[in-house]
Design a protein around this motif. Structure first.
Motif, PDB file in Angstrom:
ATOM      1  N   ALA A 183       4.532  12.896   1.958  1.00  0.00           N
ATOM      2  CA  ALA A 183       5.349  11.683   1.858  1.00  0.00           C
ATOM      3  C   ALA A 183       6.699  11.882   2.530  1.00  0.00           C
ATOM      4  O   ALA A 183       7.184  10.992   3.243  1.00  0.00           O
ATOM      5  CB  ALA A 183       5.537  11.302   0.393  1.00  0.00           C
TER       6      ALA A 183
ATOM      7  N   GLY B  12       0.815  -1.208   0.000  1.00  0.00           N
ATOM      8  CA  GLY B  12       0.000   0.000   0.000  1.00  0.00           C
ATOM      9  C   GLY B  12       0.849   1.258   0.000  1.00  0.00           C
ATOM     10  O   GLY B  12       0.542   2.232  -0.707  1.00  0.00           O
ATOM     11  N   ALA B  13       1.930   1.266   0.777  1.00  0.00           N
ATOM     12  CA  ALA B  13       2.822   2.424   0.802  1.00  0.00           C
ATOM     13  C   ALA B  13       3.506   2.624  -0.546  1.00  0.00           C
ATOM     14  O   ALA B  13       3.698   3.759  -0.992  1.00  0.00           O
ATOM     15  CB  ALA B  13       3.856   2.258   1.906  1.00  0.00           C
TER      16      ALA B  13
ATOM     17  N   TRP C  47       0.894   4.126  -2.890  1.00  0.00           N
ATOM     18  CA  TRP C  47       0.639   5.507  -2.491  1.00  0.00           C
ATOM     19  C   TRP C  47       1.787   6.420  -2.927  1.00  0.00           C
ATOM     20  O   TRP C  47       1.557   7.490  -3.489  1.00  0.00           O
ATOM     21  CB  TRP C  47       0.458   5.564  -0.973  1.00  0.00           C
ATOM     22  CG  TRP C  47       0.265   6.939  -0.426  1.00  0.00           C
ATOM     23  CD1 TRP C  47      -0.797   7.762  -0.617  1.00  0.00           C
ATOM     24  CD2 TRP C  47       1.175   7.650   0.407  1.00  0.00           C
ATOM     25  NE1 TRP C  47      -0.606   8.937   0.054  1.00  0.00           N
ATOM     26  CE2 TRP C  47       0.584   8.900   0.700  1.00  0.00           C
ATOM     27  CE3 TRP C  47       2.412   7.342   0.956  1.00  0.00           C
ATOM     28  CZ2 TRP C  47       1.216   9.835   1.499  1.00  0.00           C
ATOM     29  CZ3 TRP C  47       3.022   8.288   1.764  1.00  0.00           C
ATOM     30  CH2 TRP C  47       2.433   9.512   2.018  1.00  0.00           C
TER      31      TRP C  47
ATOM     32  N   ILE D 266       1.718   9.499  -5.728  1.00  0.00           N
ATOM     33  CA  ILE D 266       2.148  10.862  -5.416  1.00  0.00           C
ATOM     34  C   ILE D 266       3.224  11.334  -6.387  1.00  0.00           C
ATOM     35  O   ILE D 266       3.193  12.466  -6.871  1.00  0.00           O
ATOM     36  CB  ILE D 266       2.636  10.954  -3.956  1.00  0.00           C
ATOM     37  CG1 ILE D 266       1.440  10.878  -3.020  1.00  0.00           C
ATOM     38  CG2 ILE D 266       3.408  12.235  -3.711  1.00  0.00           C
ATOM     39  CD1 ILE D 266       1.807  10.901  -1.567  1.00  0.00           C
TER      40      ILE D 266
END
Length: 70
Positions: A43, A18-19, A22, A26
Motif C-alpha cells: 500500500a 475499491g481502493a 482494499w 490491509i
C-alpha cells in the motif's frame, strides 16, 4: 452531460471505493495478524508510485506543449 464524461466519473468513483476497501482491509489485517504490518508495504509503495507519477505530470514542462497551441 456527455456519456463519456459520465462513464469516466463512474470509473473514478468505483476505483476510489475499491481502493478504500482494499486499504481498510490491509489496515485491519495489520492490526489483527502478527507481522501483519508487512501487508502495509504494498500500500505504501502504491501510494509512493502514484504520488511520483502525479507530481511528475504536473511539473513536466514538455508535457504542456499542446496547451500553448491555438
Amino acid at each position: 452531460m456527455p456519456i463519456d464524461r459520465f462513464v469516466l466519473i463512474l470509473v473514478i468513483v468505483l476505483a476510489a471505493a475499491g481502493a478504500t476497501v482494499w486499504l481498510a482491509a490491509i489496515v485491519a489485517t495489520s492490526i489483527t495478524v502478527p507481522l501483519g504490518w508487512l501487508a502495509l508495504i504494498p500500500a505504501v509503495l502504491a501510494a509512493l508510485i502514484g504520488w511520483r507519477v502525479i507530481s511528475d505530470r504536473l511539473r513536466n514542462r514538455e508535457d504542456d506543449h499542446y496547451d500553448r497551441m491555438e
